[in-house]
Scaffold this motif. Structure first.
Motif, PDB file in Angstrom:
ATOM      1  N   VAL A  74       0.848  -1.189   0.000  1.00 15.78           N
ATOM      2  CA  VAL A  74       0.000   0.000   0.000  1.00 15.78           C
ATOM      3  C   VAL A  74       0.888   1.245   0.000  1.00 15.78           C
ATOM      4  CG1 VAL A  74      -1.723   1.299   1.276  1.00 15.78           C
ATOM      5  CG2 VAL A  74      -1.832  -1.196   1.232  1.00 15.78           C
ATOM      6  N   ILE A  75       0.612   2.133  -0.934  1.00 21.54           N
ATOM      7  CA  ILE A  75       1.283   3.429  -0.993  1.00 21.54           C
ATOM      8  C   ILE A  75       0.249   4.427  -1.479  1.00 21.54           C
ATOM      9  CG2 ILE A  75       2.154   3.059  -3.337  1.00 21.54           C
ATOM     10  CD1 ILE A  75       4.632   4.717  -2.529  1.00 21.54           C
ATOM     11  N   ALA A  76       0.289   5.632  -0.937  1.00 20.95           N
ATOM     12  CA  ALA A  76      -0.664   6.654  -1.347  1.00 20.95           C
ATOM     13  C   ALA A  76      -0.029   8.026  -1.208  1.00 20.95           C
ATOM     14  CB  ALA A  76      -1.922   6.571  -0.494  1.00 20.95           C
ATOM     15  N   TYR A  77      -0.414   8.909  -2.085  1.00 17.22           N
ATOM     16  CA  TYR A  77      -0.002  10.297  -1.988  1.00 17.22           C
ATOM     17  C   TYR A  77      -1.159  11.081  -1.402  1.00 17.22           C
ATOM     18  CZ  TYR A  77       1.456  14.996  -3.148  1.00 17.22           C
ATOM     19  OH  TYR A  77       1.796  16.326  -3.059  1.00 17.22           O
ATOM     20  N   ASP A  78      -0.902  11.817  -0.343  1.00 19.50           N
ATOM     21  CA  ASP A  78      -1.910  12.649   0.312  1.00 19.50           C
ATOM     22  C   ASP A  78      -1.673  14.089  -0.134  1.00 19.50           C
ATOM     23  OD1 ASP A  78      -3.342  14.297   2.102  1.00 19.50           O
ATOM     24  OD2 ASP A  78      -3.237  12.779   3.672  1.00 19.50           O
ATOM     25  N   ALA A  79      -2.524  14.579  -1.036  1.00 17.49           N
ATOM     26  CA  ALA A  79      -2.339  15.921  -1.593  1.00 17.49           C
ATOM     27  C   ALA A  79      -2.453  17.000  -0.526  1.00 17.49           C
ATOM     28  CB  ALA A  79      -3.345  16.160  -2.716  1.00 17.49           C
ATOM     29  N   ALA A  80      -3.315  16.796   0.463  1.00 25.13           N
ATOM     30  CA  ALA A  80      -3.491  17.797   1.513  1.00 25.13           C
ATOM     31  C   ALA A  80      -2.208  17.961   2.331  1.00 25.13           C
ATOM     32  CB  ALA A  80      -4.650  17.420   2.420  1.00 25.13           C
ATOM     33  N   LEU A  81      -1.513  16.865   2.566  1.00 27.53           N
ATOM     34  CA  LEU A  81      -0.263  16.912   3.324  1.00 27.53           C
ATOM     35  C   LEU A  81       0.954  17.104   2.424  1.00 27.53           C
ATOM     36  CD1 LEU A  81      -0.879  13.984   5.839  1.00 27.53           C
ATOM     37  CD2 LEU A  81      -1.106  16.446   6.253  1.00 27.53           C
ATOM     38  N   GLY A  82       0.781  16.838   1.132  1.00 27.64           N
ATOM     39  CA  GLY A  82       1.906  16.929   0.199  1.00 27.64           C
ATOM     40  C   GLY A  82       2.929  15.842   0.420  1.00 27.64           C
ATOM     41  N   GLY A  83       2.461  14.686   0.917  1.00 26.40           N
ATOM     42  CA  GLY A  83       3.392  13.620   1.224  1.00 26.40           C
ATOM     43  C   GLY A  83       2.872  12.244   0.878  1.00 26.40           C
ATOM     44  N   VAL A  84       3.790  11.305   0.817  1.00 28.96           N
ATOM     45  CA  VAL A  84       3.486   9.907   0.525  1.00 28.96           C
ATOM     46  C   VAL A  84       3.338   9.149   1.840  1.00 28.96           C
ATOM     47  CG1 VAL A  84       4.475   7.769  -0.419  1.00 28.96           C
ATOM     48  CG2 VAL A  84       4.636   9.897  -1.715  1.00 28.96           C
ATOM     49  N   ARG A  85       2.312   8.312   1.889  1.00 26.95           N
ATOM     50  CA  ARG A  85       2.127   7.423   3.032  1.00 26.95           C
ATOM     51  C   ARG A  85       2.519   6.014   2.611  1.00 26.95           C
ATOM     52  NH1 ARG A  85      -3.611   7.610   4.279  1.00 26.95           N
ATOM     53  NH2 ARG A  85      -3.855   8.713   2.344  1.00 26.95           N
ATOM     54  N   LEU A  86       3.352   5.381   3.443  1.00 28.97           N
ATOM     55  CA  LEU A  86       3.825   4.029   3.187  1.00 28.97           C
ATOM     56  C   LEU A  86       3.160   3.055   4.159  1.00 28.97           C
ATOM     57  CD1 LEU A  86       7.584   4.845   2.704  1.00 28.97           C
ATOM     58  CD2 LEU A  86       5.984   4.160   0.937  1.00 28.97           C
ATOM     59  N   PRO A  87       3.257   1.756   3.882  1.00 33.63           N
ATOM     60  CA  PRO A  87       2.561   0.764   4.705  1.00 33.63           C
ATOM     61  C   PRO A  87       3.166   0.561   6.087  1.00 33.63           C
ATOM     62  CG  PRO A  87       3.905  -0.325   3.070  1.00 33.63           C
ATOM     63  CD  PRO A  87       3.952   1.152   2.762  1.00 33.63           C
ATOM     64  N   GLY A  88       4.304   1.102   6.356  1.00 30.91           N
ATOM     65  CA  GLY A  88       5.006   0.873   7.614  1.00 30.91           C
ATOM     66  C   GLY A  88       6.475   0.700   7.312  1.00 30.91           C
ATOM     67  N   PRO A  89       7.227   0.156   8.243  1.00 33.46           N
ATOM     68  CA  PRO A  89       8.658  -0.017   7.990  1.00 33.46           C
ATOM     69  C   PRO A  89       8.902  -0.953   6.801  1.00 33.46           C
ATOM     70  CG  PRO A  89       8.077  -0.678  10.241  1.00 33.46           C
ATOM     71  CD  PRO A  89       6.819  -0.319   9.548  1.00 33.46           C
ATOM     72  N   VAL A  90       9.800  -0.539   5.945  1.00 30.39           N
ATOM     73  CA  VAL A  90      10.186  -1.351   4.790  1.00 30.39           C
ATOM     74  C   VAL A  90      11.541  -1.973   5.118  1.00 30.39           C
ATOM     75  CG1 VAL A  90      10.785  -1.301   2.355  1.00 30.39           C
ATOM     76  CG2 VAL A  90       8.879   0.078   3.180  1.00 30.39           C
ATOM     77  N   THR A  91      11.606  -3.296   5.036  1.00 31.31           N
ATOM     78  CA  THR A  91      12.824  -4.001   5.453  1.00 31.31           C
ATOM     79  C   THR A  91      13.526  -4.736   4.318  1.00 31.31           C
ATOM     80  OG1 THR A  91      11.524  -5.944   6.055  1.00 31.31           O
ATOM     81  CG2 THR A  91      11.927  -4.313   7.789  1.00 31.31           C
ATOM     82  N   ALA A  92      12.986  -4.649   3.117  1.00 33.28           N
ATOM     83  CA  ALA A  92      13.592  -5.325   1.974  1.00 33.28           C
ATOM     84  C   ALA A  92      13.476  -4.422   0.750  1.00 33.28           C
ATOM     85  CB  ALA A  92      12.898  -6.659   1.716  1.00 33.28           C
ATOM     86  N   ARG A  93      14.167  -4.803  -0.302  1.00 36.00           N
ATOM     87  CA  ARG A  93      14.112  -4.043  -1.560  1.00 36.00           C
ATOM     88  C   ARG A  93      12.668  -3.902  -2.027  1.00 36.00           C
ATOM     89  NH1 ARG A  93      17.370  -2.487  -5.705  1.00 36.00           N
ATOM     90  NH2 ARG A  93      19.225  -3.405  -4.761  1.00 36.00           N
TER      91      ARG A  93
END
Length: 117
Positions: A74-93
């Protein structure tokens, strides 16, 4: 802005609309830099052309993130915040794909804003 991770291929349609496609694969420690580039491109597009509109608007985009095992994340861009939200910690490529599409005016402005893309 200089883009180090997002290198776009472009294509034109007969209608004059265009698309820009980028795919980047990074290890977890490089993900913040890649996300910063995605945020910069999408903030620019929102400021310059307003909200994305797939139904004949000036521009639209698709953002995808895939884990090392090929599973979509899951990945999303939040236009109101101007930022990307990720699913949590990413531990692999991961592989991130960003596609932008738009009008001829969008294409011209994109190439002016990101000439090295």
């Amino acid at each position: 802005m200089r883009l180090d991770y997002l290198l776009f291929d472009s294509s034109d349609e007969d209608s004059g609309h265009c698309s820009f496609d980028a795919l980047a694969s990074v290890l977890p420690e490089r993900l913040p830099a890649l996300v910063a580039e995605v945020e910069a491109v999408l903030r620019w597009a929102h400021r310059a052309f307003g909200l994305p509109d797939a139904d004949g608007g000036e521009w639209d985009y698709a953002l995808q993130l895939t884990g090392a095992d090929g599973e979509p994340l899951v990945i999303a861009y939040d236009a109101a915040l101007g930022g990307v939200r990720l699913p949590g910690p990413v531990t692999a490529r991961v592989a991130l794909a960003l596609t932008l599409g738009g009008s001829p005016a969008f294409a011209s402005a994109f190439l002016d804003a990101f000439p090295d893309a």
